[in-house]
Design a protein around this motif. Structure first.
Motif, PDB file in Angstrom:
ATOM      1  N   ARG A 133      -5.138  -1.547  12.922  1.00 39.60           N
ATOM      2  CA  ARG A 133      -5.133  -0.208  13.541  1.00 39.60           C
ATOM      3  C   ARG A 133      -5.282  -0.312  15.056  1.00 39.60           C
ATOM      4  NH1 ARG A 133      -8.887   1.940   8.920  1.00 39.60           N
ATOM      5  NH2 ARG A 133      -7.312   2.544   7.414  1.00 39.60           N
ATOM      6  N   SER A 160      -1.090   3.382  23.157  1.00 35.71           N
ATOM      7  CA  SER A 160      -1.763   3.544  24.454  1.00 35.71           C
ATOM      8  C   SER A 160      -0.895   2.958  25.559  1.00 35.71           C
ATOM      9  CB  SER A 160      -3.112   2.824  24.469  1.00 35.71           C
ATOM     10  OG  SER A 160      -3.860   3.173  23.366  1.00 35.71           O
ATOM     11  N   PHE A 168       4.174   5.820  13.642  1.00 42.19           N
ATOM     12  CA  PHE A 168       2.937   6.519  13.988  1.00 42.19           C
ATOM     13  C   PHE A 168       1.761   6.099  13.115  1.00 42.19           C
ATOM     14  CE2 PHE A 168       6.358   9.315  15.280  1.00 42.19           C
ATOM     15  CZ  PHE A 168       5.992   9.627  16.573  1.00 42.19           C
ATOM     16  N   MET A 169       2.042   5.504  11.952  1.00 45.62           N
ATOM     17  CA  MET A 169       0.955   5.291  10.996  1.00 45.62           C
ATOM     18  C   MET A 169       0.845   3.867  10.472  1.00 45.62           C
ATOM     19  SD  MET A 169       1.186   8.722   8.693  1.00 45.62           S
ATOM     20  CE  MET A 169      -0.249   8.314   7.732  1.00 45.62           C
ATOM     21  N   ARG A 183      -9.072   1.302  -4.407  1.00 46.64           N
ATOM     22  CA  ARG A 183      -8.638   2.198  -3.324  1.00 46.64           C
ATOM     23  C   ARG A 183      -8.947   3.654  -3.621  1.00 46.64           C
ATOM     24  NH1 ARG A 183      -2.911   2.050  -2.303  1.00 46.64           N
ATOM     25  NH2 ARG A 183      -3.434   3.569  -0.715  1.00 46.64           N
ATOM     26  N   TRP A 207     -11.688   7.099  12.474  1.00 49.47           N
ATOM     27  CA  TRP A 207     -11.286   5.691  12.408  1.00 49.47           C
ATOM     28  C   TRP A 207     -12.434   4.862  11.825  1.00 49.47           C
ATOM     29  CZ3 TRP A 207      -8.357   3.250  17.123  1.00 49.47           C
ATOM     30  CH2 TRP A 207      -7.910   1.986  16.791  1.00 49.47           C
ATOM     31  N   ASP A 245     -12.655   5.551   8.134  1.00 53.93           N
ATOM     32  CA  ASP A 245     -11.536   4.909   7.425  1.00 53.93           C
ATOM     33  C   ASP A 245     -11.782   3.402   7.291  1.00 53.93           C
ATOM     34  OD1 ASP A 245     -10.264   7.244   7.078  1.00 53.93           O
ATOM     35  OD2 ASP A 245      -8.667   6.912   8.536  1.00 53.93           O
ATOM     36  N   ALA A 274      -2.945   1.216  17.933  1.00 54.43           N
ATOM     37  CA  ALA A 274      -3.494   1.950  19.088  1.00 54.43           C
ATOM     38  C   ALA A 274      -3.066   1.281  20.386  1.00 54.43           C
ATOM     39  CB  ALA A 274      -5.011   2.006  18.998  1.00 54.43           C
ATOM     40  N   PRO A 279      -5.905  -5.037   2.126  1.00 55.34           N
ATOM     41  CA  PRO A 279      -5.019  -4.519   3.157  1.00 55.34           C
ATOM     42  C   PRO A 279      -5.534  -3.201   3.710  1.00 55.34           C
ATOM     43  CG  PRO A 279      -3.997  -4.389   0.992  1.00 55.34           C
ATOM     44  CD  PRO A 279      -5.269  -5.117   0.813  1.00 55.34           C
ATOM     45  N   VAL A 280      -5.147  -2.938   4.933  1.00 53.44           N
ATOM     46  CA  VAL A 280      -5.630  -1.732   5.615  1.00 53.44           C
ATOM     47  C   VAL A 280      -4.649  -0.599   5.368  1.00 53.44           C
ATOM     48  CG1 VAL A 280      -6.156  -0.776   7.875  1.00 53.44           C
ATOM     49  CG2 VAL A 280      -6.769  -3.125   7.346  1.00 53.44           C
ATOM     50  N   ALA A 281      -5.162   0.547   5.000  1.00 53.84           N
ATOM     51  CA  ALA A 281      -4.291   1.682   4.710  1.00 53.84           C
ATOM     52  C   ALA A 281      -3.689   2.240   5.997  1.00 53.84           C
ATOM     53  CB  ALA A 281      -5.088   2.772   4.010  1.00 53.84           C
ATOM     54  N   ALA A 282      -2.529   2.890   5.847  1.00 57.10           N
ATOM     55  CA  ALA A 282      -1.880   3.507   7.012  1.00 57.10           C
ATOM     56  C   ALA A 282      -2.760   4.640   7.538  1.00 57.10           C
ATOM     57  CB  ALA A 282      -0.524   4.049   6.605  1.00 57.10           C
ATOM     58  N   SER A 283      -2.738   4.823   8.848  1.00 58.63           N
ATOM     59  CA  SER A 283      -3.585   5.857   9.447  1.00 58.63           C
ATOM     60  C   SER A 283      -2.948   6.345  10.734  1.00 58.63           C
ATOM     61  CB  SER A 283      -4.964   5.270   9.742  1.00 58.63           C
ATOM     62  OG  SER A 283      -5.707   6.149  10.546  1.00 58.63           O
ATOM     63  N   PHE A 284      -3.072   7.641  10.995  1.00 58.85           N
ATOM     64  CA  PHE A 284      -2.523   8.142  12.265  1.00 58.85           C
ATOM     65  C   PHE A 284      -3.601   8.290  13.333  1.00 58.85           C
ATOM     66  CE2 PHE A 284      -3.311  11.797   9.507  1.00 58.85           C
ATOM     67  CZ  PHE A 284      -4.155  12.567  10.296  1.00 58.85           C
ATOM     68  N   ASP A 302     -12.215   1.659   3.689  1.00 60.21           N
ATOM     69  CA  ASP A 302     -11.190   0.700   3.246  1.00 60.21           C
ATOM     70  C   ASP A 302     -11.809  -0.455   2.474  1.00 60.21           C
ATOM     71  OD1 ASP A 302      -8.936   1.883   4.103  1.00 60.21           O
ATOM     72  OD2 ASP A 302      -8.760   0.772   5.980  1.00 60.21           O
ATOM     73  N   LEU A 341       0.808  -1.212   0.000  1.00 63.16           N
ATOM     74  CA  LEU A 341       0.000   0.000   0.000  1.00 63.16           C
ATOM     75  C   LEU A 341       0.840   1.260   0.000  1.00 63.16           C
ATOM     76  CD1 LEU A 341      -2.878  -0.649   2.528  1.00 63.16           C
ATOM     77  CD2 LEU A 341      -3.084  -0.106   0.135  1.00 63.16           C
ATOM     78  N   ALA A 343      -4.826   7.160  21.052  1.00 59.60           N
ATOM     79  CA  ALA A 343      -3.986   6.814  22.204  1.00 59.60           C
ATOM     80  C   ALA A 343      -3.587   8.074  22.975  1.00 59.60           C
ATOM     81  CB  ALA A 343      -2.741   6.069  21.732  1.00 59.60           C
ATOM     82  N   PHE A 344      -3.198   9.123  22.241  1.00 65.56           N
ATOM     83  CA  PHE A 344      -2.846  10.374  22.917  1.00 65.56           C
ATOM     84  C   PHE A 344      -4.073  10.958  23.619  1.00 65.56           C
ATOM     85  CE2 PHE A 344       1.070  10.290  20.518  1.00 65.56           C
ATOM     86  CZ  PHE A 344       1.953  10.873  21.400  1.00 65.56           C
ATOM     87  N   PRO A 380      -5.216   5.951  15.097  1.00 66.36           N
ATOM     88  CA  PRO A 380      -4.983   5.172  16.321  1.00 66.36           C
ATOM     89  C   PRO A 380      -4.052   5.887  17.300  1.00 66.36           C
ATOM     90  CG  PRO A 380      -4.842   3.746  14.417  1.00 66.36           C
ATOM     91  CD  PRO A 380      -4.974   5.143  13.894  1.00 66.36           C
ATOM     92  N   VAL A 381      -3.036   6.557  16.751  1.00 71.21           N
ATOM     93  CA  VAL A 381      -2.106   7.281  17.637  1.00 71.21           C
ATOM     94  C   VAL A 381      -2.825   8.469  18.284  1.00 71.21           C
ATOM     95  CG1 VAL A 381       0.049   8.563  17.715  1.00 71.21           C
ATOM     96  CG2 VAL A 381      -0.150   6.584  16.244  1.00 71.21           C
ATOM     97  N   ILE A 403       2.108   5.339  26.143  1.00 74.59           N
ATOM     98  CA  ILE A 403       1.706   6.565  26.858  1.00 74.59           C
ATOM     99  C   ILE A 403       1.344   6.231  28.302  1.00 74.59           C
ATOM    100  CG2 ILE A 403      -0.079   8.353  26.951  1.00 74.59           C
ATOM    101  CD1 ILE A 403      -0.071   8.214  23.838  1.00 74.59           C
TER     102      ILE A 403
END
Lengths: 528, 265
Positions: free
Chosen positions: A131, A139, A40-41, B146, B133, B136, A135, B91-96, B140, A30, B102-103, B98-99, A142
């Motif tokens: 994903r 998580s 991060f991604m 895509r 999320w 997305d 996470a 396949p799952v695309a990249a994603s920020f 997906d 991908l 978490a933050f 989840p981060v 952190i």
């Protein structure tokens, strides 16, 4: 039906064969993020697994350093008060050492291994929820930062010598950080369990699942049944700490908070860390001697039984009189029965060796050495656990508790190193065998010394002490504990070096592949 | 027409509703209280009734979401969109996100102890990342292509994202710039405003006249300028506002009340 007949066994063998190219990750197809954006991604669970493995080893080195300081405090060389600046500080470090070895080192290390290895073993391209895996890592990280920072800022899980208002706030943060870490680990466990249950390749029944994947499924179930109890504990303590203290279970000026959570690091719950050890041992030995068990269903039963005996939420004794629970038949039976699956695993390993190729290279390979050392330490821990529940021996509230703990932790760490060597292509990359063997030996000897010293001191201690601040003046045993802690720290450092060198080799290989590809493209365009 | 997931959760909705009614009437509910959510009459035991009604509404909500998105079943969605080919195992695309989630959880945890504003910020981040999320995850697997998936997602989310992000961006710029202008002296504030305005005008001119160069410049200088502005705003906010001198001048002749003016040094 044997595993040999399973098409998946072949896919696993193809996927994790050393020297073969690692399977193309789904994220690569991908246009996966590269460089700094990658952690991060990424949606590739194998990369998330690598993040878990390396970070947990790093944190393990920190925890081991605290262990060395605590051991130093037990010797005559330095008084605990001088070393840490007070009784509260000593208690903070003592609890941080135990909590972090479980929640920040061994559990995430095994979870990281599972995220990278399990999809390949069950024939899936990726985990069920990539994903959620990412996470889970962030998580957890952190939560770990909040937990450690708040403990260093004066928080922790209770105190022995009064607290200030700021320290009470820091304790609340420690609790929330601990809760976040547990939630993150549960999320990762759900990802792994769902992958094994739903993403197995066509024709693979649960009975065909390779031992490590099966052990991770069992582990995930055990965590899902046990860890929410800890979250409930934390909610009650937090409400008590921040609210009007209506329940009065979480008085910050006492060790009560720790006493409500210490079941996590004691038997039987502590064995939850060791369930994947059995899976790694079976898989590593099988691969080392190139053999498969004639009775794979027996392996599943053994691992499942150990998982059952590792269920621990019920065993907290804070809310009942300890003697009511710990002298009870169930507690004693769990303690004694835990030896059975470990012994059965030893038998299964023996059968694998008998059926497999017994050349010197194979028998002395890194996975084989690691599997042997991990199994021996786990056996020692289970044996001490069995002795501990025998009432006439009077070991329950002694340092024998920590003999079990150290045995299981060391077994988990050694199994982790053995797994890094067994599935090197799926995990970090080609691992330096000498470093890996060194790590296994240091961890094995260090863990063994800690188990032995804590067990003997449990026998000879007249006055049981929660923290084993001093082993009744037994300088020799205190010295052994110090040496054991030093070896454990050195073993973790060696494991970290091995991981770093493997990652470097992997990066170099990826760079050369990229250069080769771009060279081929340039040649193609010139020809056109 | 109705998906399996919808049937399951709608059934749960029916079961919880019936249970809530039975529970309400058997624990002291009267008239049409349990039917009207307590509007006309009592509902009996409030806690049990509340829990059951809550579960019923959650089940109803989940069932509606599931039927809207066809249980996230790619083949069902493809049939709905008359698409010929479906790739179910994509396949799952990249994603920020989840981060970000978490933050958000970390911020909520820290805010719970330290400051309510941080807690609210954490909750907002969690909420935001959950929406993104979810979208997305749905997009997906919406189709086998895509590019189409991305377009489908953007068609739903862009009308929400662009105004929200734009508003937040303007709010951050206004807040940060105002902190800086309030921190420096009155004369310096005029200079800062003038220079920043000139830079924005210059940047816009370059972007308009040389699009190729302008885009590269914006990519490089945009984040740097935004970072400088935010850092400057935070530092200015920490340093506080300049001292204001209040002059009381009774020039308000009509009302006879003193007018208040202020001047910064």
């Amino acid at each position: 039906m044997t595993l040999t007949e399973s098409p998946v066994a072949e896919s696993e063998a193809a996927a994790d064969a050393d020297g073969a190219a690692a399977p193309a990750s789904p994220a690569e197809t991908l246009g996966a993020p590269r460089g700094l954006a990658q952690p991060f991604m990424t949606s590739d669970a194998a990369q998330v697994g690598r993040l878990f493995v390396v970070t947990s080893l790093l944190l393990g080195l920190g925890a081991a350093a605290i262990g060395v300081l605590l051991s130093l405090g037990r010797t005559d060389a330095v008084a605990p008060d001088d070393l840490f600046g007070g009784l509260n500080a000593y208690f903070r470090m003592w609890t941080l050492y135990r909590a972090s070895l479980v929640l920040l080192v061994v559990l995430p290390l095994l979870l990281g291994l599972a995220l990278a290895v399990v999809p390949a073993q069950v024939g899936a391209g990726n985990v069920a929820f990539p994903r959620a895996a990412l996470a889970s890592f962030w998580s957890w990280l952190i939560g770990a930062v909040i937990m450690v920072a708040s403990v260093l800022a004066g928080g922790g899980w209770g105190a022995l010598d009064g607290v200030t208002g700021n320290e009470s706030d820091a304790m609340a943060l420690t609790l929330l950080g601990t809760g976040l870490v547990i939630v993150a680990l549960l999320l990762g466990a759900i990802v792994v369990a769902t992958t094994v249950i739903s993403l197995r390749q066509t024709g693979m029944s649960l009975l065909d699942v390779p031992p490590f994947s099966w052990s991770m499924l069992v582990t995930a179930v055990v965590w899902l049944f046990s860890l929410p109890v800890a979250i409930a504990n934390i909610i009650v303590i937090y409400a008590d700490l921040r609210g009007r203290q209506a329940i009065a279970f979480g008085r910050p000026e006492s060790p009560d908070i720790w006493l409500q959570l210490d079941w996590l690091v004691e038997q039987p719950a502590v064995y939850a860390m060791a369930v994947p050890v059995l899976g790694i041992v079976f898989s590593a030995v099988g691969k080392a001697v190139d053999a498969r068990s004639s009775r794979p269903e027996a392996i599943l039963v053994v691992v499942g039984l150990f998982g059952l005996l590792a269920m621990g939420g019920w065993s907290q004794d804070y809310f009942t009189a300890p003697q009511d629970l710990r002298d009870g038949l169930v507690y004693v039976a769990f303690g004694l029965a835990a030896v059975v699956p470990v012994v059965a695993t030893a038998g299964g390993v023996g059968e694998l060796v008998m059926r497999g190729s017994k050349t010197r290279d194979r028998l002395l390979s890194t996975p084989m050495l690691g599997a042997g050392a991990a199994l021996k330490l786990l056996g020692a821990a289970a044996l001490v656990g069995a002795l501990r529940v025998i009432e006439p021996l009077d070991l329950l509230e002694t340092s024998a508790t920590w003999a079990v703990f150290h045995g299981v932790v060391a077994a988990g760490l050694i199994a982790g190193v053995a797994a890094l060597a067994t599935w090197s292509q799926l995990l970090l990359g080609p691992i330096q065998q000498r470093l890996a063997v060194g790590a296994i030996m240091l961890l094995g000897v260090g863990g063994g010394l800690l188990v032995l010293a804590d067990l003997i001191s449990g026998f000879i201690a007249d006055d049981p002490d929660l923290m084993a601040l001093a082993l009744d003046g037994n300088a020799a045993l205190n010295g052994v504990v110090l040496i054991g802690s030093l070896l454990l720290a050195a073993g973790l450092a060696a494991a970290l070096f091995a991981a770093a060198s493997a990652l470097r080799a992997r990066a170099a290989r990826e760079r050369s592949e990229l250069e080769r590809e771009s060279g081929a493209r340039a040649a193609g365009s010139e020809a056109a | 027409m109705f998906t399996t997931g919808f049937k399951f959760f709608f059934g749960l909705f029916g079961a919880f509703t019936a249970a809530a009614l039975v529970y309400g009437y058997t624990t002291g509910g009267n008239h049409v209280g349990p039917i009207s959510l307590g509007w006309k009459g009592g509902v009996g035991d409030h806690i049990g009734y509340g829990v059951l009604v809550g579960l019923a509404f959650v089940s109803l909500l989940v069932s509606l979401v599931l039927v809207s998105f066809r249980d996230a079943d790619a083949s069902a969605q493809a049939r709905l969109q008359n698409l010929a080919e479906v790739l179910t195992d994509q396949p799952v695309a990249a994603s920020f996100w989840p981060v970000v989630a978490a933050f958000g959880m970390g911020a909520a945890a820290v805010g719970l102890v330290l400051h309510p504003m941080v807690f609210v910020l954490g909750l907002a981040l969690i909420f935001l990342s959950l929406i993104e999320w979810t979208m997305d995850a749905w997009s997906d697997r919406a189709t086998g292509d895509r590019a189409i998936n991305r377009e489908l997602r953007n068609r739903i989310m862009a009308p929400i994202e662009i105004p929200v992000v734009g508003t937040l961006g303007v709010a951050v710029v206004v807040l940060a710039a105002s902190r800086i202008l309030l921190n420096v002296s009155k004369l310096e504030a005029v200079w800062v405003a003038g220079v920043v305005s000139a830079l924005i005008l210059g940047g816009a001119w370059v972007y308009a006249s040389r699009p190729g160069l302008g885009r590269r410049l914006v990519r490089i200088l945009g984040p740097v300028a935004a970072l400088l502005l935010v850092v400057g705003g935070v530092l200015a906010a920490v340093a506080g506002e300049r001292e204001f001198v209040h002059h009381e001048v009774d020039t308000h002749e009509e009302s006879g009340e003193p007018a208040v003016t202020e001047e910064g040094h």
